[in-house]
Design a protein around this motif. Structure first.
Motif, PDB file in Angstrom:
ATOM      1  N   PHE A  79      10.597  -0.627   1.980  1.00 20.07           N
ATOM      2  CA  PHE A  79      11.786  -1.199   2.616  1.00 20.07           C
ATOM      3  C   PHE A  79      11.935  -0.699   3.821  1.00 20.07           C
ATOM      4  CE2 PHE A  79      12.537  -1.447  -2.406  1.00 20.07           C
ATOM      5  CZ  PHE A  79      12.564  -3.106  -2.331  1.00 20.07           C
ATOM      6  N   SER A  80      10.930  -0.517   4.734  1.00 24.27           N
ATOM      7  CA  SER A  80      11.378   0.094   5.952  1.00 24.27           C
ATOM      8  C   SER A  80      10.103  -0.258   6.993  1.00 24.27           C
ATOM      9  CB  SER A  80      11.460   1.386   6.149  1.00 24.27           C
ATOM     10  OG  SER A  80      10.637   2.038   5.670  1.00 24.27           O
ATOM     11  N   LYS A  81      10.198   0.086   8.061  1.00 25.73           N
ATOM     12  CA  LYS A  81       9.112  -0.042   8.974  1.00 25.73           C
ATOM     13  C   LYS A  81       8.826   1.370   9.618  1.00 25.73           C
ATOM     14  CE  LYS A  81       7.467  -2.107  13.404  1.00 25.73           C
ATOM     15  NZ  LYS A  81       8.260  -2.952  14.686  1.00 25.73           N
ATOM     16  N   THR A  82       7.649   1.576   9.415  1.00 28.41           N
ATOM     17  CA  THR A  82       7.066   2.957   9.801  1.00 28.41           C
ATOM     18  C   THR A  82       5.846   2.776  10.726  1.00 28.41           C
ATOM     19  OG1 THR A  82       7.612   3.744   7.787  1.00 28.41           O
ATOM     20  CG2 THR A  82       6.270   5.011   8.862  1.00 28.41           C
ATOM     21  N   ILE A  83       5.981   3.573  12.045  1.00 23.71           N
ATOM     22  CA  ILE A  83       4.737   3.595  12.971  1.00 23.71           C
ATOM     23  C   ILE A  83       4.173   4.894  12.964  1.00 23.71           C
ATOM     24  CG2 ILE A  83       4.198   3.067  15.225  1.00 23.71           C
ATOM     25  CD1 ILE A  83       6.794   1.050  15.473  1.00 23.71           C
ATOM     26  N   ARG A  84       3.065   5.185  12.984  1.00 21.29           N
ATOM     27  CA  ARG A  84       2.226   6.334  13.088  1.00 21.29           C
ATOM     28  C   ARG A  84       1.289   6.023  14.375  1.00 21.29           C
ATOM     29  NH1 ARG A  84       0.727  11.097  10.357  1.00 21.29           N
ATOM     30  NH2 ARG A  84       2.902  10.771   9.465  1.00 21.29           N
ATOM     31  N   PHE A 100       7.183  -3.778   0.295  1.00 22.46           N
ATOM     32  CA  PHE A 100       8.408  -4.246   0.868  1.00 22.46           C
ATOM     33  C   PHE A 100       8.647  -3.849   2.331  1.00 22.46           C
ATOM     34  CE2 PHE A 100       8.755  -4.442  -3.624  1.00 22.46           C
ATOM     35  CZ  PHE A 100       8.677  -5.690  -3.933  1.00 22.46           C
ATOM     36  N   GLY A 101       7.664  -3.644   3.091  1.00 19.15           N
ATOM     37  CA  GLY A 101       8.120  -3.146   4.219  1.00 19.15           C
ATOM     38  C   GLY A 101       6.858  -3.190   5.392  1.00 19.15           C
ATOM     39  N   ALA A 102       7.126  -2.366   6.500  1.00 20.52           N
ATOM     40  CA  ALA A 102       5.736  -2.658   7.394  1.00 20.52           C
ATOM     41  C   ALA A 102       5.330  -1.215   7.607  1.00 20.52           C
ATOM     42  CB  ALA A 102       6.325  -3.396   8.727  1.00 20.52           C
ATOM     43  N   GLU A 120      -7.323   4.168   2.566  1.00 20.95           N
ATOM     44  CA  GLU A 120      -7.103   3.221   1.522  1.00 20.95           C
ATOM     45  C   GLU A 120      -5.883   2.650   1.688  1.00 20.95           C
ATOM     46  OE1 GLU A 120      -5.490   4.005  -3.221  1.00 20.95           O
ATOM     47  OE2 GLU A 120      -6.538   5.503  -2.301  1.00 20.95           O
ATOM     48  N   ALA A 121      -5.839   1.325   1.881  1.00 24.08           N
ATOM     49  CA  ALA A 121      -4.712   0.434   2.286  1.00 24.08           C
ATOM     50  C   ALA A 121      -4.188  -0.328   1.301  1.00 24.08           C
ATOM     51  CB  ALA A 121      -5.419  -0.463   3.681  1.00 24.08           C
ATOM     52  N   ASP A 122      -3.069   0.058   1.026  1.00 23.31           N
ATOM     53  CA  ASP A 122      -2.655  -0.669  -0.325  1.00 23.31           C
ATOM     54  C   ASP A 122      -1.081  -1.436   0.211  1.00 23.31           C
ATOM     55  OD1 ASP A 122      -4.599  -0.187  -2.250  1.00 23.31           O
ATOM     56  OD2 ASP A 122      -3.473   1.819  -2.443  1.00 23.31           O
ATOM     57  N   ALA A 123      -1.110  -2.639  -0.017  1.00 25.40           N
ATOM     58  CA  ALA A 123       0.141  -3.357   0.404  1.00 25.40           C
ATOM     59  C   ALA A 123       0.722  -4.183  -0.710  1.00 25.40           C
ATOM     60  CB  ALA A 123       0.165  -3.988   1.871  1.00 25.40           C
ATOM     61  N   CYS A 124       1.845  -4.183  -0.991  1.00 25.57           N
ATOM     62  CA  CYS A 124       2.667  -5.130  -1.741  1.00 25.57           C
ATOM     63  C   CYS A 124       3.851  -5.632  -1.454  1.00 25.57           C
ATOM     64  CB  CYS A 124       2.848  -4.431  -3.203  1.00 25.57           C
ATOM     65  SG  CYS A 124       3.631  -5.321  -4.507  1.00 25.57           S
ATOM     66  N   PHE A 125       3.954  -7.071  -1.008  1.00 25.86           N
ATOM     67  CA  PHE A 125       4.985  -7.672  -0.443  1.00 25.86           C
ATOM     68  C   PHE A 125       5.290  -6.873   0.821  1.00 25.86           C
ATOM     69  CE2 PHE A 125       5.473  -8.616  -4.834  1.00 25.86           C
ATOM     70  CZ  PHE A 125       5.697 -10.070  -4.923  1.00 25.86           C
ATOM     71  N   GLY A 126       4.307  -6.547   1.662  1.00 29.54           N
ATOM     72  CA  GLY A 126       4.624  -6.005   3.062  1.00 29.54           C
ATOM     73  C   GLY A 126       3.457  -6.349   3.917  1.00 29.54           C
ATOM     74  N   LYS A 127       3.312  -5.521   4.960  1.00 34.19           N
ATOM     75  CA  LYS A 127       2.656  -5.726   5.898  1.00 34.19           C
ATOM     76  C   LYS A 127       1.893  -4.712   6.349  1.00 34.19           C
ATOM     77  CE  LYS A 127       2.604  -8.305  10.261  1.00 34.19           C
ATOM     78  NZ  LYS A 127       3.055  -8.816  11.481  1.00 34.19           N
ATOM     79  N   LEU A 128       0.643  -4.263   6.691  1.00 37.91           N
ATOM     80  CA  LEU A 128       0.102  -3.177   6.807  1.00 37.91           C
ATOM     81  C   LEU A 128      -1.119  -3.466   8.220  1.00 37.91           C
ATOM     82  CD1 LEU A 128      -1.286  -0.613   4.241  1.00 37.91           C
ATOM     83  CD2 LEU A 128      -2.318  -0.877   6.470  1.00 37.91           C
ATOM     84  N   PHE A 170       0.327 -10.350  -2.115  1.00 42.98           N
ATOM     85  CA  PHE A 170       1.489 -10.951  -1.684  1.00 42.98           C
ATOM     86  C   PHE A 170       1.772 -10.421  -0.223  1.00 42.98           C
ATOM     87  CE2 PHE A 170       2.035 -11.984  -5.979  1.00 42.98           C
ATOM     88  CZ  PHE A 170       2.253 -13.340  -5.930  1.00 42.98           C
ATOM     89  N   SER A 171       0.701  -9.685   0.410  1.00 40.19           N
ATOM     90  CA  SER A 171       0.964  -8.920   1.734  1.00 40.19           C
ATOM     91  C   SER A 171      -0.137  -9.241   2.649  1.00 40.19           C
ATOM     92  CB  SER A 171       0.875  -7.514   1.154  1.00 40.19           C
ATOM     93  OG  SER A 171       1.614  -7.052   0.456  1.00 40.19           O
ATOM     94  N   LYS A 172       0.016  -8.680   3.907  1.00 43.53           N
ATOM     95  CA  LYS A 172      -0.731  -9.186   4.942  1.00 43.53           C
ATOM     96  C   LYS A 172      -1.505  -7.704   5.510  1.00 43.53           C
ATOM     97  CE  LYS A 172      -0.050 -11.772   8.395  1.00 43.53           C
ATOM     98  NZ  LYS A 172       0.324 -12.386   9.821  1.00 43.53           N
TER      99      LYS A 172
END
Length: 185
Positions: A79-84, A100-102, A120-128, A170-172
């Motif tokens: 539920f947020s946007k995180t940048i590394r 539910f976030g990016a 390991e790239a796991d996304a659910c209703f989000g964007k990675l 349901f993600s990108k």
């Protein structure tokens, strides 16, 4: 580790140097920037001679007292946007989770511990989104359900092998070398 500077360095040799550097960071002998710089040189070293100067000014650390190399870490965005981005130390197995976030992760300046790492790239209703180094070789072993998965990079290049696993629902999920189509700011 042998004293012959022209011998090829093994992963175990690099890991021993990384342990000494990690202890030096933990005890305040190295700053985080010095640690990252030396660690990058250690993991890209081809010969023993390239490893020796990295710990010459540091005390020896016994194998039992040496901290283990970080084998796994998790970067999460819910539920947020995180940048590394920027200079940071990745692990051999990095789990990226966007719920539910990016989540945007830039590996182009990261210190990669070894010649092969697994993301390991796991996304659910989000964007990675993951940016890999320009010379990286990328292998995609993941999948997607009701989403978009775009992994580019190919097997060419002399850099580290980055293995992408995990699922998106349901993600990108986008893994690429280019940054022209997304903003890291």
């Amino acid at each position: 580790m042998t004293d012959d500077p022209v011998l090829r360095a093994s992963d175990a040799d690099r890991d021993r140097v990384a342990a000494v550097l990690g202890e030096a960071l933990a005890t305040g002998r190295l700053t985080s920037v010095e640690h990252a710089d030396r660690l990058e040189v250690a993991y890209t070293a081809k010969t023993i001679g390239e490893l020796v100067p990295l710990t010459r000014d540091l005390p020896d650390v016994s194998v039992s007292a040496a901290p283990a190399t970080v084998e796994q870490q998790t970067i999460d965005s819910t539920f947020s946007k995180t940048i590394r981005k920027g200079r940071w130390v990745a692990s051999r197995h990095t789990k990226l989770s966007a719920r539910f976030g990016a989540l945007i992760v830039d590996l182009s300046e990261a210190v990669l511990p070894g010649r092969e790492i697994t993301i390991e790239a796991d996304a659910c209703f989000g964007k990675l989104i993951v940016r890999v180094p320009d010379n990286a070789r990328v292998i995609d072993e993941g999948g997607s359900t009701f989403g978009k998965r775009s992994v580019t990079g190919g097997s060419e290049g002399d850099g580290p092998l980055i293995r992408i696993v995990g699922r998106s629902t349901f993600s990108k999920v986008i893994v690429s070398r280019a940054v022209t189509d997304w903003n890291l700011a």
